[in-house]
Design a protein around this motif. Structure first.
Motif, mmCIF file in Angstrom:
data_model
loop_
_atom_site.group_PDB
_atom_site.id
_atom_site.type_symbol
_atom_site.label_atom_id
_atom_site.label_comp_id
_atom_site.label_asym_id
_atom_site.label_seq_id
_atom_site.Cartn_x
_atom_site.Cartn_y
_atom_site.Cartn_z
ATOM 1 N N UNK A 110 1.127 -1.048 -0.310
ATOM 2 C CA UNK A 110 -0.019 0.001 -0.048
ATOM 3 C C UNK A 110 0.589 1.632 -0.188
ATOM 4 N N UNK A 111 -0.075 2.562 -0.849
ATOM 5 C CA UNK A 111 1.139 3.909 -0.109
ATOM 6 C C UNK A 111 0.851 3.972 1.009
ATOM 7 N N UNK A 112 1.447 5.252 1.350
ATOM 8 C CA UNK A 112 1.506 6.100 2.182
ATOM 9 C C UNK A 112 2.518 7.732 1.824
ATOM 10 N N UNK A 113 0.910 8.715 1.057
ATOM 11 C CA UNK A 113 0.287 9.885 0.717
ATOM 12 C C UNK A 113 1.314 10.650 1.546
ATOM 13 N N UNK A 114 1.926 11.876 1.723
ATOM 14 C CA UNK A 114 2.335 12.706 2.374
ATOM 15 C C UNK A 114 2.289 14.296 1.781
ATOM 16 N N UNK A 115 1.403 14.310 2.127
ATOM 17 C CA UNK A 115 1.295 16.131 1.823
ATOM 18 C C UNK A 115 1.582 16.946 2.925
ATOM 19 N N UNK A 116 2.441 18.106 2.758
ATOM 20 C CA UNK A 116 2.882 19.417 3.460
ATOM 21 C C UNK A 116 1.892 19.937 2.170
ATOM 22 N N UNK A 117 1.785 21.789 2.860
ATOM 23 C CA UNK A 117 1.363 22.865 1.534
ATOM 24 C C UNK A 117 1.727 22.774 0.719
ATOM 25 N N UNK A 118 3.225 22.897 0.242
ATOM 26 C CA UNK A 118 4.167 23.046 -0.292
ATOM 27 C C UNK A 118 4.075 21.199 -1.767
ATOM 28 N N UNK A 119 3.901 20.193 -0.690
ATOM 29 C CA UNK A 119 4.787 19.158 -1.599
ATOM 30 C C UNK A 119 4.072 17.937 -1.604
ATOM 31 N N UNK A 120 3.846 16.799 -2.218
ATOM 32 C CA UNK A 120 3.318 15.424 -2.069
ATOM 33 C C UNK A 120 4.403 14.703 -2.365
ATOM 34 N N UNK A 121 4.091 13.773 -1.811
ATOM 35 C CA UNK A 121 5.302 12.130 -2.262
ATOM 36 C C UNK A 121 4.240 11.142 -1.796
ATOM 37 N N UNK A 122 4.814 9.619 -2.192
ATOM 38 C CA UNK A 122 4.309 8.877 -1.762
ATOM 39 C C UNK A 122 5.242 7.399 -1.722
ATOM 40 N N UNK A 123 5.057 6.970 -0.580
ATOM 41 C CA UNK A 123 6.129 5.950 0.062
ATOM 42 C C UNK A 123 5.348 4.128 -0.347
ATOM 43 N N UNK A 124 5.962 3.906 -0.908
ATOM 44 C CA UNK A 124 4.968 1.841 -0.988
ATOM 45 C C UNK A 124 5.484 1.567 0.303
ATOM 46 N N UNK A 125 5.127 0.555 0.816
ATOM 47 C CA UNK A 125 5.522 -0.345 2.189
ATOM 48 C C UNK A 125 5.148 -0.745 2.045
ATOM 49 N N UNK A 126 6.254 -1.883 2.178
ATOM 50 C CA UNK A 126 6.357 -3.487 1.723
ATOM 51 C C UNK A 126 6.357 -4.614 3.181
ATOM 52 N N UNK A 127 6.131 -4.586 4.109
ATOM 53 C CA UNK A 127 6.772 -4.807 5.205
ATOM 54 C C UNK A 127 5.344 -5.771 6.098
ATOM 55 N N UNK A 128 4.379 -5.661 5.118
ATOM 56 C CA UNK A 128 3.770 -6.477 5.971
ATOM 57 C C UNK A 128 2.814 -7.818 5.364
ATOM 58 N N UNK A 129 3.349 -8.518 5.631
ATOM 59 C CA UNK A 129 3.158 -10.458 4.732
ATOM 60 C C UNK A 129 2.066 -10.590 5.059
ATOM 61 N N UNK A 130 1.366 -10.340 5.610
ATOM 62 C CA UNK A 130 -0.643 -11.032 5.639
ATOM 63 C C UNK A 130 -0.858 -9.772 6.439
ATOM 64 N N UNK A 131 -2.334 -10.086 6.759
ATOM 65 C CA UNK A 131 -3.494 -9.752 7.623
ATOM 66 C C UNK A 131 -4.834 -10.496 7.362
ATOM 67 N N UNK A 132 -5.320 -10.370 8.732
ATOM 68 C CA UNK A 132 -6.412 -11.408 8.495
ATOM 69 C C UNK A 132 -7.980 -10.401 9.970
ATOM 70 N N UNK A 133 -8.358 -11.067 9.604
ATOM 71 C CA UNK A 133 -9.271 -10.499 10.491
ATOM 72 C C UNK A 133 -10.206 -10.584 11.773
ATOM 73 N N UNK A 134 -9.214 -10.047 13.063
ATOM 74 C CA UNK A 134 -10.021 -10.464 14.056
ATOM 75 C C UNK A 134 -10.647 -11.093 14.767
ATOM 76 N N UNK A 135 -11.876 -10.611 14.359
ATOM 77 C CA UNK A 135 -12.700 -10.655 14.191
ATOM 78 C C UNK A 135 -13.388 -12.719 13.658
#
Length: 499
Positions: free
Chosen positions: A84-109
């Motif tokens: 997934x991406x993290x879109x970082x936004x300041x008043x003057x600039x926008x940048x995107x980081x793609x994060x790759x550290x999650x191996x698996x996601x599950x539903x706690x319920x």
């Protein structure tokens, strides 16, 4: 447009985009379990772990992420190989980081057993939590809320795990999942582990420790309780980053940068802070390499943040919502609300604080208001207004109590509390737009708020689950809240009360 995944992730650098060192499930062994994965965790702790691992080359810290009851995040992340991406936004600039550290996601319920088994894995060395204030099953005294359905289920799950029934265990809360996982770890040999609360609770580590220990005690598991005292650390933390709700416009902007569709995108401001009590019993990522502060005592940092930032956030949310401001950025640019926020920081909050090392509290307060004014982070007033019954005691009432003990009437704290009361009572802003009441005590709040605005302050101050005897019994504070309610009611007199 193709969707982000390990297969579609660009191999070559892209201007304005930071790509992961290794993508998603190929990234690392699972060394972390996170309970309560939402936008904040993805924009905060997960980024710190990503940066730390990239800086050190340490590949032990892939993450198993566990949702609360909703499976929404699973549906967002699974088709994207947990990228997934993290879109970082300041008043003057926008940048995107793609994060790759999650191996698996599950539903706690739906799949608590997998989370419990992961917490028992000796290769997992840390568990982190972002489950919000209301995720902790606490009674009014801060201890375990015995007798509630959630805690009863937590105790049953813990006993089932120790009896060999982990796959079918169904805890009633995320704290119960953690406790059951620690019980499974104890039964499997008991390798040490660190459990790290990252929620806006004062002394969050101590509070988490108390609940887990009381669950073990309530289950009658004395050997487990003794092991918890020796092999599990519960450091306190302070976290700070503004993470507003992601909009379709944000997704379109990220797609323009990455040329891929990202359904799990989160948005954040450039600022980030993570202070962690340096108390671990097992290996951990080198979070300090990503800018985290390891401190002997987190209390000065967390108290400054709760009272200066979170308290101001709540004041702006309720006053701003009543005036018709849709976002915190709009509210803080209202000159009268800006002045009220600054006065809350300087007159009520700062005098109660011990400044953290190297921090000037006045400058810190000004920085907070500047961050709130970032027009690209449309954190809505009603979003911040959620769960007021849980937030007011730690964001505003602790400050008010300290000022009262110093012989000073905390008029700005009283104003914020009064704004919450009028928000609940009216249910509409100055133009008649509906203001939702999203709160675990919503039914009781509506019952107490019903009736004329005259007497509203006294009716609401009578809710002892929110206002303790010292606060509710202070004539000075009660009078200040009454005055503020009357002033706010006059200003909103053309907005129809909620029916």
């Amino acid at each position: 447009m193709q969707r982000l995944s390990a297969g579609t992730l660009p191999k070559a650098p892209i201007t304005g985009v930071q790509l992961p060192r290794r993508p998603g499930r190929e990234n690392a062994r699972t060394g972390l379990v996170h309970l309560g994965i939402g936008a904040f965790h993805r924009a905060h702790q997960a980024v710190y772990t990503e940066v730390a691992c990239a800086a050190t080359g340490d590949d032990r810290w892939g993450e198993l992420a566990v949702t609360g009851r909703s499976a929404t995040v699973v549906h967002q992340l699974e088709p994207q190989d947990c990228l997934y991406g993290v879109l970082t936004k300041s008043a003057d600039e926008t940048a995107l980081r793609v994060v790759g550290g999650i191996r698996r996601v599950i539903s706690g319920g739906d799949d608590a057993g997998t989370a419990i088994a992961a917490l028992a894995d000796p290769d997992v060395h840390a568990a982190t939590l972002t489950i919000t204030e209301k995720g902790y099953p606490r009674a009014a005294d801060g201890g375990l809320a015995l007798g509630t359905d959630a805690v009863t289920a937590d105790i049953a799950a813990l006993r089932a795990v120790l009896a060999g029934g982990a796959p079918g265990a169904r805890p009633g809360s995320s704290v119960g999942v953690l406790a059951a996982g620690l019980a499974a770890r104890f039964a499997a040999g008991g390798a040490p582990i660190t459990a790290i609360s990252c929620d806006n609770l004062p002394g969050n580590g101590s509070q988490l420790r108390r609940l887990v220990h009381e669950l073990a005690d309530a289950a009658g598991e004395s050997e487990l309780l003794a092991w918890l005292g020796k092999a599990v650390a519960f450091p306190s933390t302070m976290v700070d980053r503004i993470v507003p709700a992601t909009t379709d416009r944000d997704r379109a902007e990220a797609a323009q940068l990455l040329h891929l569709q990202d359904e799990a995108l989160v948005v954040a401001e450039p600022f980030g802070q993570w202070v962690i009590e340096d108390r671990f019993v097992a290996p951990r990522p080198a979070w300090e390499e990503a800018g985290a502060t390891l401190a002997a005592d987190v209390a000065p940092y967390e108290m400054a943040k709760l009272r200066m930032l979170n308290g101001t956030h709540s004041l702006l949310a309720y006053l701003g919502a009543l005036r018709g401001h849709r976002t915190i950025a709009e509210a803080v640019t209202d000159p009268e609300l800006y002045d009220a926020a600054r006065a809350l920081q300087r007159q009520d909050a700062a005098p109660t604080l011990e400044a953290p090392p190297g921090v000037d509290l006045a400058a810190y307060g000004d920085q907070i208001l500047q961050r709130f004014a970032n027009p690209h982070l449309p954190h809505t007033t009603v979003q911040v207004a959620m769960d007021g019954s849980q937030k007011l005691p730690i964001r505003l009432l602790d400050t008010a109590r300290d000022r009262l003990r110093a012989g000073v009437t905390p008029r700005l704290c009283a104003l914020a509390v009064a704004a919450w009361m009028v928000y609940v009572h009216r249910g509409r802003d100055a133009s008649g737009r509906e203001l939702p009441l999203n709160d675990p005590m919503a039914t009781l709040l509506r019952e107490r708020a019903a009736g004329p605005e005259r007497g509203l302050a006294d009716r609401m101050l009578g809710i002892d689950a929110i206002f303790d005897a010292e606060i509710a019994g202070s004539d000075d504070f009660r009078g200040a809240v009454r005055d503020a309610v009357a002033t706010l009611a006059r200003r909103n007199s053309h907005a129809a009360p909620q029916r």
